[in-house]
Write a protein that holds these residues in place. Structure first.
Motif, PDB file in Angstrom:
ATOM      1  N   SER A 112       0.829  -1.206   0.000  1.00 45.17           N
ATOM      2  CA  SER A 112       0.000   0.000   0.000  1.00 45.17           C
ATOM      3  C   SER A 112       0.863   1.255   0.000  1.00 45.17           C
ATOM      4  O   SER A 112       0.557   2.241  -0.683  1.00 45.17           O
ATOM      5  CB  SER A 112      -0.919   0.012   1.233  1.00 45.17           C
ATOM      6  N   GLN A 113       1.951   1.218   0.764  1.00 42.99           N
ATOM      7  CA  GLN A 113       2.842   2.379   0.810  1.00 42.99           C
ATOM      8  C   GLN A 113       3.485   2.620  -0.550  1.00 42.99           C
ATOM      9  O   GLN A 113       3.551   3.754  -1.031  1.00 42.99           O
ATOM     10  CB  GLN A 113       3.934   2.162   1.863  1.00 42.99           C
ATOM     11  N   ILE A 114       3.961   1.543  -1.184  1.00 37.92           N
ATOM     12  CA  ILE A 114       4.584   1.670  -2.505  1.00 37.92           C
ATOM     13  C   ILE A 114       3.601   2.281  -3.503  1.00 37.92           C
ATOM     14  O   ILE A 114       3.970   3.110  -4.342  1.00 37.92           O
ATOM     15  CB  ILE A 114       5.088   0.296  -2.993  1.00 37.92           C
ATOM     16  N   ASN A 115       2.333   1.861  -3.374  1.00 38.81           N
ATOM     17  CA  ASN A 115       1.295   2.343  -4.302  1.00 38.81           C
ATOM     18  C   ASN A 115       0.599   3.614  -3.816  1.00 38.81           C
ATOM     19  O   ASN A 115      -0.384   4.061  -4.423  1.00 38.81           O
ATOM     20  CB  ASN A 115       0.252   1.241  -4.534  1.00 38.81           C
ATOM     21  N   GLU A 116       1.113   4.166  -2.694  1.00 41.22           N
ATOM     22  CA  GLU A 116       0.551   5.394  -2.123  1.00 41.22           C
ATOM     23  C   GLU A 116      -0.950   5.248  -1.882  1.00 41.22           C
ATOM     24  O   GLU A 116      -1.769   6.100  -2.258  1.00 41.22           O
ATOM     25  CB  GLU A 116       0.860   6.595  -3.025  1.00 41.22           C
ATOM     26  N   LYS A 117      -1.298   4.141  -1.219  1.00 41.02           N
ATOM     27  CA  LYS A 117      -2.709   3.822  -1.006  1.00 41.02           C
ATOM     28  C   LYS A 117      -2.978   3.635   0.485  1.00 41.02           C
ATOM     29  O   LYS A 117      -2.312   2.840   1.156  1.00 41.02           O
ATOM     30  CB  LYS A 117      -3.052   2.544  -1.778  1.00 41.02           C
ATOM     31  N   TRP A 118      -3.962   4.369   1.012  1.00 40.31           N
ATOM     32  CA  TRP A 118      -4.354   4.246   2.420  1.00 40.31           C
ATOM     33  C   TRP A 118      -5.439   3.175   2.494  1.00 40.31           C
ATOM     34  O   TRP A 118      -6.580   3.408   2.121  1.00 40.31           O
ATOM     35  CB  TRP A 118      -4.876   5.590   2.910  1.00 40.31           C
TER      36      TRP A 118
END
Length: 309
Positions: free
Chosen positions: A117-123
């Motif tokens: 999620s962090q890599i994809n900038e997703k919360w």
């Protein structure tokens, strides 16, 4: 009598220094340097060249540098009268317990998901299961497995163990033999493979076994890569029956660049570092067995060759 160190691909310097410190008068040869093969009665090894020990007419003991011995027993040209010993070390056991606990907690708290999620900038928060609602099955619960069980129990997990013969550990439900394997697997929300590698256990982590695990089970392999049928694991992760896997050991190490494990979002890869032997920690027991051999005394940690462990 001389001791031979055979560890192709592994720098033996730390081992030689530790051996000399523990036994200053010890005559040590390092393969493949020139040496008198008739002098060698004791060998310390990891991944020796197949068939090499046939060249040592007076060899009496082959000692593994680590807890595993399949790298020795898999050699079909081993002299029949030579004893094989393994390492039993509290430091190795503690390291293994810590490592498996780390993998279990990372899975429980969805850390691989959050890294993606962090890599994809997703919360993207997801729910988790509390430790005491999770049952971890240890497939092959020996000395290392017991250490893993203790680490898990201290952190509130339920633990069950499977072995060839019944073993009793405090707070661990024990299963043994083929008749109880299915029951053990059916209760294992997380399966930790710690079996020794033998002809009977090679490829045991296969489609048939995975389908006996609960839906959404997670697989951890810290034993040997040859236990796992890789395509079967990929298939059961991709069809959703398994929630994922953490793998520290592989058929080929390092795994090839294009291997599907590298980029699979539900498979965690580590480079065979779960529990690493430290020479200063285990050399004292090597020296003790060397001295026992000199005195014609019974050796410690001898492997039963017919069992392979």
């Amino acid at each position: 009598m001389s001791l031979l160190v055979v560890s192709p691909g592994k720098d033996p310097k730390a081992w030689v220094e530790a051996l000399k410190e523990q036994h200053p008068g010890l005559n040590i040869y390092v393969y493949p340097e020139d040496h008198d093969k008739e002098e060698v009665e004791f060998a310390l090894t990891w991944n020796h060249p197949r068939g090499i020990f046939q060249n040592y007419p007076n060899l009496k003991v082959i000692a593994s540098m680590g807890a595993g011995v399949d790298h020795i027993t898999s050699d079909e040209e081993l002299p029949e009268n030579v004893k094989i010993t393994k390492v039993v070390d509290e430091r190795l056991e503690e390291d293994m317990g810590t490592f498996v606990l780390s993998l279990v907690l990372a899975h429980q708290r969805n850390l691989l998901h959050y890294r993606e999620s962090q890599i994809n900038e997703k919360w993207d928060p997801v729910s988790y299961t509390r430790n005491n609602d999770v049952k971890v099955g240890i497939l092959g619960i020996g000395n290392l497995g017991q250490s893993v069980a203790n680490s898990l129990l201290k952190n509130g997990f339920q633990v069950i163990g499977f072995s060839k013969h019944k073993k009793e550990f405090e707070n661990v439900e024990s299963f043994a033999g083929e008749d109880e394997l299915d029951d053990f697997l059916g209760q294992s929300d997380i399966l930790v493979n710690m079996l020794p590698l033998t002809p009977d256990t090679e490829k045991i982590l296969n489609k048939e076994l995975f389908e006996k695990l609960p839906e959404g089970a997670y697989v951890i392999n810290v034993a040997r890569g040859e236990h796992l049928v890789e395509q079967d694991l990929l298939a059961k992760v991709d069809d959703g029956h398994l929630s994922g896997a953490a793998l520290d050991v592989f058929w080929e190490e390092p795994i090839r660049d294009e291997h599907p494990f590298w980029k699979h979002p539900k498979i965690r890869v580590t480079p065979h570092i779960a529990s690493v032997t430290h020479p200063n920690s285990v050399v004292p027991q090597i020296i003790e067995n060397y001295e026992r051999l000199q005195e014609n005394e019974e050796l410690k940690n001898v492997v039963e060759r017919d069992k392979g462990y």
